[in-house]
Design a protein around this motif. Structure first.
Motif, PDB file in Angstrom:
ATOM      1  N   TYR A  55       0.846  -1.102  -0.042  1.00  0.00           N
ATOM      2  CA  TYR A  55       0.188  -0.026   0.074  1.00  0.00           C
ATOM      3  C   TYR A  55       0.820   1.232  -0.142  1.00  0.00           C
ATOM      4  CZ  TYR A  55      -3.636  -3.235   1.340  1.00  0.00           C
ATOM      5  OH  TYR A  55      -4.435  -4.143   1.596  1.00  0.00           O
ATOM      6  N   ARG A  79      -0.718  -9.576  -3.297  1.00  0.00           N
ATOM      7  CA  ARG A  79      -1.784  -9.237  -2.512  1.00  0.00           C
ATOM      8  C   ARG A  79      -2.321 -10.531  -2.011  1.00  0.00           C
ATOM      9  NH1 ARG A  79      -2.929  -3.291  -4.458  1.00  0.00           N
ATOM     10  NH2 ARG A  79      -1.749  -2.288  -2.962  1.00  0.00           N
ATOM     11  N   PHE A  86      -7.350  -6.257   8.849  1.00  0.00           N
ATOM     12  CA  PHE A  86      -6.920  -4.643   9.312  1.00  0.00           C
ATOM     13  C   PHE A  86      -7.502  -4.959  11.045  1.00  0.00           C
ATOM     14  CE2 PHE A  86      -6.804  -4.221   5.202  1.00  0.00           C
ATOM     15  CZ  PHE A  86      -6.235  -3.090   5.012  1.00  0.00           C
ATOM     16  N   ASP A  91     -13.642  -1.598   8.653  1.00  0.00           N
ATOM     17  CA  ASP A  91     -12.839  -1.290   7.439  1.00  0.00           C
ATOM     18  C   ASP A  91     -12.847  -2.396   6.542  1.00  0.00           C
ATOM     19  OD1 ASP A  91     -12.395   1.283   8.519  1.00  0.00           O
ATOM     20  OD2 ASP A  91     -10.514   0.672   9.351  1.00  0.00           O
ATOM     21  N   PHE A  94     -17.389  -4.631   4.007  1.00  0.00           N
ATOM     22  CA  PHE A  94     -18.009  -3.625   3.311  1.00  0.00           C
ATOM     23  C   PHE A  94     -19.047  -4.102   2.470  1.00  0.00           C
ATOM     24  CE2 PHE A  94     -14.018  -4.431   1.350  1.00  0.00           C
ATOM     25  CZ  PHE A  94     -14.272  -4.961   0.294  1.00  0.00           C
ATOM     26  N   PHE A 104     -15.820 -11.994  -1.795  1.00  0.00           N
ATOM     27  CA  PHE A 104     -15.390 -10.697  -2.537  1.00  0.00           C
ATOM     28  C   PHE A 104     -13.774 -11.061  -3.367  1.00  0.00           C
ATOM     29  CE2 PHE A 104     -13.112  -6.750  -2.978  1.00  0.00           C
ATOM     30  CZ  PHE A 104     -14.017  -5.943  -3.620  1.00  0.00           C
ATOM     31  N   ASN A 108     -12.685 -11.808  -7.260  1.00  0.00           N
ATOM     32  CA  ASN A 108     -11.805 -11.159  -7.876  1.00  0.00           C
ATOM     33  C   ASN A 108     -10.740 -11.945  -8.360  1.00  0.00           C
ATOM     34  OD1 ASN A 108     -12.926  -8.588  -7.682  1.00  0.00           O
ATOM     35  ND2 ASN A 108     -12.137  -8.448  -5.456  1.00  0.00           N
ATOM     36  N   MET A 156      -8.992 -16.536   0.175  1.00  0.00           N
ATOM     37  CA  MET A 156      -8.265 -16.279  -0.962  1.00  0.00           C
ATOM     38  C   MET A 156      -7.063 -17.250  -1.064  1.00  0.00           C
ATOM     39  SD  MET A 156      -8.407 -12.258  -1.243  1.00  0.00           S
ATOM     40  CE  MET A 156      -7.612 -12.107  -2.917  1.00  0.00           C
TER      41      MET A 156
ATOM     42  N   ARG B 164     -21.414   3.455  -1.581  1.00  0.00           N
ATOM     43  CA  ARG B 164     -20.480   2.855  -0.477  1.00  0.00           C
ATOM     44  C   ARG B 164     -20.351   4.225   0.445  1.00  0.00           C
ATOM     45  NH1 ARG B 164     -22.454  -0.645   0.784  1.00  0.00           N
ATOM     46  NH2 ARG B 164     -22.661  -2.507  -0.352  1.00  0.00           N
ATOM     47  N   ARG B 209     -11.124   6.847   6.282  1.00  0.00           N
ATOM     48  CA  ARG B 209     -12.081   5.761   6.234  1.00  0.00           C
ATOM     49  C   ARG B 209     -12.042   5.050   4.874  1.00  0.00           C
ATOM     50  NH1 ARG B 209     -17.091   3.654   8.547  1.00  0.00           N
ATOM     51  NH2 ARG B 209     -16.556   1.607   8.326  1.00  0.00           N
ATOM     52  N   ARG B 212      -8.836   3.402   4.038  1.00  0.00           N
ATOM     53  CA  ARG B 212      -8.775   2.093   4.502  1.00  0.00           C
ATOM     54  C   ARG B 212      -9.634   1.098   3.899  1.00  0.00           C
ATOM     55  NH1 ARG B 212      -8.776   5.282   9.100  1.00  0.00           N
ATOM     56  NH2 ARG B 212     -10.869   4.454   9.901  1.00  0.00           N
ATOM     57  N   ILE B 213     -10.954   1.482   3.618  1.00  0.00           N
ATOM     58  CA  ILE B 213     -11.485   0.328   2.868  1.00  0.00           C
ATOM     59  C   ILE B 213     -11.214   0.098   1.717  1.00  0.00           C
ATOM     60  CG2 ILE B 213     -14.097  -0.059   2.299  1.00  0.00           C
ATOM     61  CD1 ILE B 213     -15.195   1.853   4.413  1.00  0.00           C
ATOM     62  N   MET B 215      -8.158   0.215   0.694  1.00  0.00           N
ATOM     63  CA  MET B 215      -6.976  -0.514   1.026  1.00  0.00           C
ATOM     64  C   MET B 215      -7.527  -2.424   1.088  1.00  0.00           C
ATOM     65  SD  MET B 215      -4.533   0.984   3.752  1.00  0.00           S
ATOM     66  CE  MET B 215      -4.012   2.519   3.743  1.00  0.00           C
ATOM     67  N   ALA B 216      -8.472  -2.358   1.845  1.00  0.00           N
ATOM     68  CA  ALA B 216      -9.028  -3.744   2.083  1.00  0.00           C
ATOM     69  C   ALA B 216      -9.527  -4.379   0.941  1.00  0.00           C
ATOM     70  CB  ALA B 216     -10.070  -3.554   3.185  1.00  0.00           C
ATOM     71  N   MET B 217     -10.106  -3.438  -0.200  1.00  0.00           N
ATOM     72  CA  MET B 217     -10.622  -4.054  -1.286  1.00  0.00           C
ATOM     73  C   MET B 217      -9.530  -4.428  -2.080  1.00  0.00           C
ATOM     74  SD  MET B 217     -13.592  -1.137  -1.711  1.00  0.00           S
ATOM     75  CE  MET B 217     -14.427  -2.104  -3.347  1.00  0.00           C
ATOM     76  N   LEU B 218      -8.224  -3.626  -2.124  1.00  0.00           N
ATOM     77  CA  LEU B 218      -7.449  -3.804  -2.858  1.00  0.00           C
ATOM     78  C   LEU B 218      -6.623  -5.064  -2.469  1.00  0.00           C
ATOM     79  CD1 LEU B 218      -5.487  -0.374  -3.543  1.00  0.00           C
ATOM     80  CD2 LEU B 218      -6.945  -1.660  -5.170  1.00  0.00           C
ATOM     81  N   ALA B 219      -6.508  -5.281  -1.043  1.00  0.00           N
ATOM     82  CA  ALA B 219      -5.779  -6.387  -0.388  1.00  0.00           C
ATOM     83  C   ALA B 219      -6.669  -7.723  -1.037  1.00  0.00           C
ATOM     84  CB  ALA B 219      -5.989  -6.414   1.180  1.00  0.00           C
ATOM     85  N   ARG B 220      -8.003  -7.791  -1.545  1.00  0.00           N
ATOM     86  CA  ARG B 220      -8.459  -8.956  -1.621  1.00  0.00           C
ATOM     87  C   ARG B 220      -8.503  -8.825  -3.330  1.00  0.00           C
ATOM     88  NH1 ARG B 220     -13.446  -9.400   1.483  1.00  0.00           N
ATOM     89  NH2 ARG B 220     -13.121  -7.599   2.687  1.00  0.00           N
ATOM     90  N   GLY B 221      -7.791  -8.184  -4.104  1.00  0.00           N
ATOM     91  CA  GLY B 221      -7.648  -8.534  -5.560  1.00  0.00           C
ATOM     92  C   GLY B 221      -8.779  -7.537  -6.243  1.00  0.00           C
ATOM     93  N   PHE B 222      -9.034  -6.428  -5.748  1.00  0.00           N
ATOM     94  CA  PHE B 222     -10.036  -5.598  -6.352  1.00  0.00           C
ATOM     95  C   PHE B 222      -9.379  -4.702  -7.582  1.00  0.00           C
ATOM     96  CE2 PHE B 222     -12.003  -1.553  -6.830  1.00  0.00           C
ATOM     97  CZ  PHE B 222     -13.649  -1.971  -7.317  1.00  0.00           C
ATOM     98  N   PHE B 226     -16.941  -5.678 -10.074  1.00  0.00           N
ATOM     99  CA  PHE B 226     -17.497  -6.025  -8.701  1.00  0.00           C
ATOM    100  C   PHE B 226     -18.466  -7.483  -9.366  1.00  0.00           C
ATOM    101  CE2 PHE B 226     -17.175  -2.084  -6.680  1.00  0.00           C
ATOM    102  CZ  PHE B 226     -17.246  -2.296  -5.405  1.00  0.00           C
TER     103      PHE B 226
END
Lengths: 251, 270
Positions: A55, A79, A86, A91, A94, A104, A108, A156, B164, B209, B212-213, B215-222, B226
């Protein structure tokens, strides 16, 4: 990807406002290790974790995850390899339902729907949250949220699990439950925490960060027996190593 | 700030309703999006003095909501919330447009009142249809359908993030407002002066915030896409659904259904 090494070499990070969060951090974590990164507030723990997943971009230094250096090109693979949980589960969750949230990541990755459904079911069972599948995440308790947040990452199939303050805000029972869960994982685990008792129980190795540098790196028990080091880094012995506060036994 | 919290939870409920299973839920999202679009276009295509001909159009939201098992009271409450906005849009019409339109006994109704009522009625119909669409499809699937129908991805992803962000903003807003309320001891606190910094903080907090959300999405391959768990294709059922409703809307657009029904009843009685 054979040995899932996490290698950090001379990492330095300075925030835009001039705050030096990491001065010079180096360490190697091997496959299957369970490592705690501890330190006072502002020692650079969270910044370090954000680097492990790409990040933040380092001002200087290098990070290697497994066989790859962390670059823009290798980011998607890294990743997937590094599952990041977190500190604030809100966070991380979502989507409208727990199922959608856990699904999710696998979606992906481009997995087919049936495979995704199977994975979601399996990981929710693993963390003991199968019954929460159709619930909206904001209706869950703190402990449930944490377990679901872990499931979103497990789905994942990461090789390395990175968690920021996994036990913060949990009641004693939920904390125990979570620790039991984490103990059973075969992944390489990296935690940051102020819950030093958890560190003693779960991590064989501890890295102490102080003002952006690695102050100590070694077996957890050795580190917690070094009173001078702990005092310098604004830490203290875990309660379980301090002896009885009432009768004084074990002091 | 229970009201803000409550409103957010209420909105989230709409998304939850979409996870149910019914004949309407099982239809491909594209069919529902297309039908709703045709419905909205037809309803807004009437001239501004049209009023009675709009009533038969209620058949679409009512049938869809009941087949989709959506709670009627909840949907009605949501729609009532937007009526004041529609009224603001139309409230000047009665002042400027004073041409006499109908006279019922001593009561003279001007064109302005008719067009104002027409605006409100159209709002109820179109907003109602949109709410019901989300309630039987889910916002995610609506966006996915829009994309599959040719809307650029940048647009649909922006739409999803915007949606969102509503939750992020209201949750943070509720927290900030609660903190202010608790320390103002039931009085006005510092009054308006405290709202400036409060809103500034709110922007920065929601920004952080949201990051951060993200980031959490990117962490899961976003990667900007969708996915939803519903697998469906556009088959005969969907074609029939879109064509059937479009035909109904077309007939109701050509013929004044309310008058037709009136003639049928009065003709039958005489």
């Amino acid at each position: 990807m054979s040995h899932h090494i996490v290698e950090v070499k001379h990492l330095q990070h300075v925030y835009a406002d001039g705050t030096v969060a990491l001065q010079d951090v180096s360490f190697i974590i091997h496959h299957g290790e369970s490592v705690a990164i501890i330190g006072a507030n502002g020692a650079g723990k969270s910044t370090l974790l954000l680097h492990l997943n790409g990040y933040l971009t380092a001002n200087s230094g290098e990070i290697r995850i497994g066989d790859f250096p962390l670059t823009k090109k290798t980011l998607p693979e890294i990743r997937r390899t590094v599952g990041m949980v977190f500190q604030d589960a809100d966070d991380q969750l979502f989507m409208p339902t727990v199922f959608d949230d856990v699904a999710f990541g696998p979606f992906n990755l481009g997995l087919p729907v049936d495979e995704v459904k199977q994975r979601v079911k399996a990981v929710l069972e693993q963390v003991g949250a199968a019954h929460l599948q159709e619930k909206p995440p904001y209706h869950l308790s703190g402990g449930e949220k944490k377990r679901v947040a872990i499931a979103t990452v497990l789905s994942m199939s990461p090789d390395i699990l990175v968690m920021d303050e996994p036990t913060s805000g949990l009641d004693p029972f939920a904390r125990r439950q979570l620790m039991g869960l984490l103990r059973d994982f075969q992944h390489t685990k990296i935690f940051t925490s102020h819950d030093l008792d958890m560190v003693v129980e779960l991590c064989q190795r501890t890295i102490v960060l102080h003002q952006g540098i690695v102050k100590a790196d070694g077996p957890t028990l050795e580190i917690f027996n070094d009173d001078a080091l702990l005092a310098e880094c604004r830490l203290e012995k875990p309660l379980s190593m301090q002896g009885c506060p009432v009768c004084g036994k074990g002091r | 700030m229970r009201s803000i919290d409550g409103a957010v939870l209420d909105l989230k409920r709409l998304d939850l309703l979409a996870t149910a299973d019914s004949v309407i839920h099982r239809l491909d999202a594209r069919a529902k999006v297309l039908t709703t679009l045709v419905f909205i276009v037809t309803v807004v295509s009437f001239n501004r003095y049209e009023f009675t001909a709009l009533f038969p159009f209620f058949i679409y939201p009512v049938v869809t909501a009941s087949l989709g098992n959506l709670p009627g009271g909840y949907i009605v409450r949501k729609i009532i919330m937007v009526i004041p906005f529609a009224f603001v849009v139309g409230m000047l019409n009665p002042i400027f447009d004073r041409e006499l339109f109908v006279r019922i006994g001593p009561l003279a109704i001007t064109g302005g009142w008719i067009s104002c009522a027409s605006i409100i009625l159209r709002t109820v119909l179109t907003v109602g249809a949109a709410f019901i669409l989300v309630g039987v499809t889910g916002f995610l699937s609506v966006c996915e359908a829009l994309e599959r129908l040719g809307t650029p991805r940048t647009f649909t992803v922006q739409l999803l993030f915007l949606y969102r962000y509503i939750f992020v903003l209201t949750e943070e807003g509720a927290r900030a407002s609660r903190a202010r309320e608790l320390r103002s001891c039931g009085r006005k606190g510092l009054g308006l002066a405290s709202f400036g910094p409060l809103i500034g903080h709110l922007l920065i907090r929601t920004w952080l915030r949201a990051e951060r959300i993200h980031m959490a999405m990117l962490a899961r391959g976003f990667t900007g896409e969708f996915h939803s768990r519903q697998v469906s294709g556009f088959g005969w059922r969907e074609l029939f659904y879109v064509a059937g409703w479009s035909a109904v809307f077309l007939v109701l657009r050509m013929e004044n259904g309310a008058q037709w029904l009136g003639r049928l009843v009065t003709g039958g009685l005489s």
